[in-house]
Each structure stands twice: as C-alpha cells, then as structure tokens.
Design a protein around this motif. Structure first.
Motif, PDB file in Angstrom:
ATOM      1  N   UNK A   5      -9.749  -8.789 -16.883  1.00 62.33           N
ATOM      2  CA  UNK A   5      -8.159  -8.486 -16.325  1.00 62.33           C
ATOM      3  C   UNK A   5      -8.123  -9.172 -15.114  1.00 62.33           C
ATOM      4  N   UNK A   6      -6.743  -9.332 -14.727  1.00 63.56           N
ATOM      5  CA  UNK A   6      -6.307  -9.722 -13.375  1.00 63.56           C
ATOM      6  C   UNK A   6      -4.942  -8.728 -13.061  1.00 63.56           C
ATOM      7  N   UNK A   7      -4.868  -8.546 -11.737  1.00 63.34           N
ATOM      8  CA  UNK A   7      -4.036  -7.622 -11.301  1.00 63.34           C
ATOM      9  C   UNK A   7      -3.489  -8.242  -9.846  1.00 63.34           C
ATOM     10  N   UNK A   8      -2.301  -7.676  -9.521  1.00 64.23           N
ATOM     11  CA  UNK A   8      -1.418  -7.988  -8.419  1.00 64.23           C
ATOM     12  C   UNK A   8      -0.683  -6.689  -7.818  1.00 64.23           C
ATOM     13  N   UNK A   9      -0.809  -6.570  -6.693  1.00 65.11           N
ATOM     14  CA  UNK A   9      -0.199  -5.187  -6.094  1.00 65.11           C
ATOM     15  C   UNK A   9       1.382  -5.650  -5.964  1.00 65.11           C
ATOM     16  N   UNK A  10       2.356  -4.595  -6.418  1.00 67.88           N
ATOM     17  CA  UNK A  10       3.791  -4.873  -6.550  1.00 67.88           C
ATOM     18  C   UNK A  10       4.440  -3.788  -5.506  1.00 67.88           C
ATOM     19  N   UNK A  11       3.790  -2.749  -5.283  1.00 68.25           N
ATOM     20  CA  UNK A  11       4.418  -1.694  -4.418  1.00 68.25           C
ATOM     21  C   UNK A  11       3.265  -1.290  -3.598  1.00 68.25           C
ATOM     22  N   UNK A  12       3.550  -1.505  -1.939  1.00 68.67           N
ATOM     23  CA  UNK A  12       2.471  -1.240  -1.262  1.00 68.67           C
ATOM     24  C   UNK A  12       2.873   0.132  -0.757  1.00 68.67           C
ATOM     25  N   UNK A  13       1.681   0.708   0.207  1.00 68.17           N
ATOM     26  CA  UNK A  13       1.931   2.006   0.867  1.00 68.17           C
ATOM     27  C   UNK A  13       1.631   1.709   2.336  1.00 68.17           C
ATOM     28  N   UNK A  14       2.314   2.555   3.301  1.00 69.31           N
ATOM     29  CA  UNK A  14       2.146   2.521   4.729  1.00 69.31           C
ATOM     30  C   UNK A  14       2.211   1.169   5.152  1.00 69.31           C
ATOM     31  N   UNK A  15       3.398   0.346   4.844  1.00 70.74           N
ATOM     32  CA  UNK A  15       3.871  -0.898   5.144  1.00 70.74           C
ATOM     33  C   UNK A  15       3.017  -2.142   4.819  1.00 70.74           C
ATOM     34  N   UNK A  16       2.091  -1.894   3.627  1.00 70.33           N
ATOM     35  CA  UNK A  16       1.334  -2.841   2.912  1.00 70.33           C
ATOM     36  C   UNK A  16       2.638  -3.863   2.339  1.00 70.33           C
ATOM     37  N   UNK A  17       2.408  -5.140   2.490  1.00 75.07           N
ATOM     38  CA  UNK A  17       3.371  -5.831   1.680  1.00 75.07           C
ATOM     39  C   UNK A  17       3.245  -6.159   0.447  1.00 75.07           C
ATOM     40  N   UNK A  18       4.164  -6.158  -0.400  1.00 74.44           N
ATOM     41  CA  UNK A  18       4.022  -6.338  -2.017  1.00 74.44           C
ATOM     42  C   UNK A  18       3.512  -7.786  -1.982  1.00 74.44           C
ATOM     43  N   UNK A  19       2.796  -8.006  -3.197  1.00 80.43           N
ATOM     44  CA  UNK A  19       2.086  -9.272  -3.493  1.00 80.43           C
ATOM     45  C   UNK A  19       0.842  -9.687  -2.549  1.00 80.43           C
ATOM     46  N   UNK A  53      -1.989  -7.776  -2.266  1.00 80.88           N
ATOM     47  CA  UNK A  53      -3.018  -7.308  -2.876  1.00 80.88           C
ATOM     48  C   UNK A  53      -3.303  -7.711  -4.099  1.00 80.88           C
ATOM     49  N   UNK A  54      -4.655  -8.179  -4.737  1.00 82.71           N
ATOM     50  CA  UNK A  54      -4.831  -8.905  -5.847  1.00 82.71           C
ATOM     51  C   UNK A  54      -6.504  -8.431  -6.421  1.00 82.71           C
ATOM     52  N   UNK A  55      -6.443  -8.391  -7.461  1.00 85.44           N
ATOM     53  CA  UNK A  55      -7.813  -8.118  -8.082  1.00 85.44           C
ATOM     54  C   UNK A  55      -8.205  -8.541  -9.521  1.00 85.44           C
ATOM     55  N   UNK A  56      -9.416  -8.617  -9.742  1.00 81.77           N
ATOM     56  CA  UNK A  56      -9.956  -8.956 -11.032  1.00 81.77           C
ATOM     57  C   UNK A  56     -11.027  -8.190 -11.469  1.00 81.77           C
ATOM     58  N   UNK A  57     -11.234  -8.276 -12.619  1.00 83.52           N
ATOM     59  CA  UNK A  57     -12.542  -7.564 -13.295  1.00 83.52           C
ATOM     60  C   UNK A  57     -12.809  -7.594 -14.612  1.00 83.52           C
ATOM     61  N   UNK A  58     -13.350  -6.599 -15.302  1.00 85.49           N
ATOM     62  CA  UNK A  58     -13.853  -6.540 -16.674  1.00 85.49           C
ATOM     63  C   UNK A  58     -12.992  -4.956 -16.998  1.00 85.49           C
ATOM     64  N   UNK A  59     -12.630  -5.084 -18.534  1.00 89.29           N
ATOM     65  CA  UNK A  59     -11.787  -4.008 -19.069  1.00 89.29           C
ATOM     66  C   UNK A  59     -12.096  -3.568 -20.395  1.00 89.29           C
ATOM     67  N   UNK A  60     -12.090  -2.173 -20.556  1.00 86.37           N
ATOM     68  CA  UNK A  60     -12.444  -1.814 -22.029  1.00 86.37           C
ATOM     69  C   UNK A  60     -11.290  -1.178 -22.397  1.00 86.37           C
ATOM     70  N   UNK A  61     -10.841  -1.296 -23.788  1.00 87.32           N
ATOM     71  CA  UNK A  61      -9.785  -0.625 -24.295  1.00 87.32           C
ATOM     72  C   UNK A  61      -9.855   0.103 -25.845  1.00 87.32           C
ATOM     73  N   UNK A  62      -9.458   1.177 -25.742  1.00 84.99           N
ATOM     74  CA  UNK A  62      -9.475   1.718 -27.310  1.00 84.99           C
ATOM     75  C   UNK A  62      -7.947   2.098 -27.776  1.00 84.99           C
ATOM     76  N   UNK A  63      -7.738   1.567 -29.072  1.00 80.31           N
ATOM     77  CA  UNK A  63      -6.590   1.676 -29.692  1.00 80.31           C
ATOM     78  C   UNK A  63      -6.410   2.949 -30.521  1.00 80.31           C
TER      79      UNK A  63
END
Length: 108
Positions: free
Chosen positions: A23-37, A39-49
C-alpha cells in the motif's frame, strides 16, 4: 491525521476472503499546522472480505511514514525550561521525521 490510501491485493484461490499486498498513503489533513501532502508512507497490508461477492473489506497495514514538515525543539532547550527567547525560529527547527505506522482502512 487523515490519509488517502491505495493498495493492491494479490489473489489466492485457496483463500477467497483474504488478500495481502503493498500500500501507499499520503496525508491530506494535518494537525497542529502540518501542511497537507507533507506526510507520506508505504508498507504491506492484509485484508479480509465479508463474502466472495461483496466489495466490503477490512484492512490493516504496517509500514513506514515520513513527515517532511516536523517542527522540533532545538537541542539546547528542553521541555519545561524557562527562557527569555521569544522568537519561535530560535527555539525550533524543521526536519524530516519518519516512524512506523499502523494503518486501518475499510472498503464499502
């Protein structure tokens, strides 16, 4: 922090209700004056249907994220210390900071 996340699950015919993949992710809403976009991340995900015909799934991912707008206190100052310095630029500095992230998501 709110993040937009996208993932790809590899199919396994033996486990119709389970998937895994990157998975990849990007921050869209920050807190305490963190600018949107900033923050970003990547990793591995498990999912259950819920079932084979449904698109409803619950997902959990483990990864690493980087905040490019982290504000840190300068080394010569510590939390709770009194000072006569009033200029925030002299008390803090910006730095890229990374850490492990645990991400939960759902698909409806």
């Amino acid at each position: 922090m709110a993040m937009l996340e996208s993932h790809y699950f590899f199919n396994n015919d033996n486990y119709e209700f389970f998937g895994h993949g990157p998975f990849v992710a990007i921050g869209i809403i920050g807190e305490d004056s963190i600018e949107p976009l900033s923050t970003f991340g990547a990793g591995y995900m498990l999912g259950w249907k819920y079932d084979q015909e449904s698109n409803v799934s619950w997902n959990v991912g483990l990864g690493y994220y980087v905040n490019t707008e982290a504000t840190l206190m300068r080394d010569e100052y510590s939390d709770g210390m009194t000072t006569t310095v009033q200029d925030p630029e002299k008390l803090t500095y910006k730095k890229d900071v990374g850490a492990l992230m645990l991400l939960f998501s759902a698909t409806f």
